[in-house]
Design a protein around this motif. Structure first.
Motif, PDB file in Angstrom:
ATOM      1  N   HIS A   7       0.801  -1.404   0.086  1.00  0.00           N
ATOM      2  CA  HIS A   7      -0.010   0.054   0.101  1.00  0.00           C
ATOM      3  C   HIS A   7       0.949   1.339  -0.011  1.00  0.00           C
ATOM      4  O   HIS A   7       0.418   2.337  -0.856  1.00  0.00           O
ATOM      5  N   LEU A  11       0.959   3.947  -3.127  1.00  0.00           N
ATOM      6  CA  LEU A  11       0.780   5.431  -2.860  1.00  0.00           C
ATOM      7  C   LEU A  11       1.874   6.415  -3.210  1.00  0.00           C
ATOM      8  O   LEU A  11       1.686   7.335  -3.912  1.00  0.00           O
ATOM      9  N   CYS A  30      -6.122   3.741  -8.677  1.00  0.00           N
ATOM     10  CA  CYS A  30      -7.534   3.642  -7.977  1.00  0.00           C
ATOM     11  C   CYS A  30      -8.579   3.160  -8.564  1.00  0.00           C
ATOM     12  O   CYS A  30      -8.574   2.509  -9.747  1.00  0.00           O
ATOM     13  N   THR A  34     -13.627   4.914  -6.987  1.00  0.00           N
ATOM     14  CA  THR A  34     -13.049   5.240  -6.096  1.00  0.00           C
ATOM     15  C   THR A  34     -13.882   6.566  -5.299  1.00  0.00           C
ATOM     16  O   THR A  34     -14.787   7.163  -5.863  1.00  0.00           O
ATOM     17  N   TRP A  36     -13.499   9.989  -3.015  1.00  0.00           N
ATOM     18  CA  TRP A  36     -12.660  11.001  -2.211  1.00  0.00           C
ATOM     19  C   TRP A  36     -13.571  11.947  -1.594  1.00  0.00           C
ATOM     20  O   TRP A  36     -14.208  12.699  -1.938  1.00  0.00           O
ATOM     21  N   ASP A  98      -3.935  12.286   4.708  1.00  0.00           N
ATOM     22  CA  ASP A  98      -4.941  11.560   3.924  1.00  0.00           C
ATOM     23  C   ASP A  98      -5.100  10.067   4.506  1.00  0.00           C
ATOM     24  O   ASP A  98      -4.021   9.352   4.963  1.00  0.00           O
ATOM     25  N   TRP A 100      -6.366   6.619   3.645  1.00  0.00           N
ATOM     26  CA  TRP A 100      -6.839   5.900   2.361  1.00  0.00           C
ATOM     27  C   TRP A 100      -7.175   4.389   2.976  1.00  0.00           C
ATOM     28  O   TRP A 100      -6.658   3.811   3.539  1.00  0.00           O
ATOM     29  N   MET A 107      -6.166   2.031  -4.451  1.00  0.00           N
ATOM     30  CA  MET A 107      -6.713   2.949  -3.600  1.00  0.00           C
ATOM     31  C   MET A 107      -8.284   3.166  -3.846  1.00  0.00           C
ATOM     32  O   MET A 107      -8.728   3.495  -5.097  1.00  0.00           O
ATOM     33  N   LEU A 110     -10.777   7.796  -0.007  1.00  0.00           N
ATOM     34  CA  LEU A 110      -9.940   8.811   0.654  1.00  0.00           C
ATOM     35  C   LEU A 110     -10.543   9.724   1.619  1.00  0.00           C
ATOM     36  O   LEU A 110     -11.980  10.066   1.108  1.00  0.00           O
TER      37      LEU A 110
END
Length: 118
Positions: A7, A11, A30, A34, A36, A98, A100, A107, A110
């Motif tokens: 992970h 990132l 992503c 995803t 955010w 952040d 995640w 990802m 977020l």
């Protein structure tokens, strides 16, 4: 199951792509769905919404300075600073945290806590 090291690496690779201005490469890390959540500001749902956000916000590639990463299970927290330029070319520095959530090595969600550092 992916490891926490995977992970962190994901990132780092995604941020490096964004810093080069390669937003499609960033998005490849992503999930398609995803999500955010810029806490207290807005929520983006899906890659297309994130793509539009990047096109509007990242007039020049952002510069990341990740100071700490803490990972456990499918979650990764990154704490650092990001610099963005506006339409007038003025750079604004932000501090961020952040959080995640990963799904199948990508990802997925977020939660971004961002404050102006200027």
């Amino acid at each position: 199951m992916n490891s926490t090291a995977d992970h962190k690496n994901t990132l780092e690779l995604a941020n490096a792509a964004a810093s080069r201005g390669d937003y499609e490469a960033f998005l490849s890390y992503c999930t398609d769905d995803t999500k955010w959540d810029f806490v207290g500001e807005q929520v983006l749902q899906g890659k297309e919404a994130v793509r539009q956000y990047m096109a509007e916000t990242y007039l020049e590639p952002p510069q990341f300075d990740v100071e700490h990463m803490v990972a456990e299970g499918d979650m990764l927290t990154a704490i650092g600073k990001i610099s963005l330029k506006d339409k007038q070319g003025k750079t604004t520095n932000y501090a961020y945290c952040d959080v995640w959530t990963f799904r199948a090595g990508k990802m997925h969600e977020l939660q971004a806590f961002v404050v102006s550092g200027d």
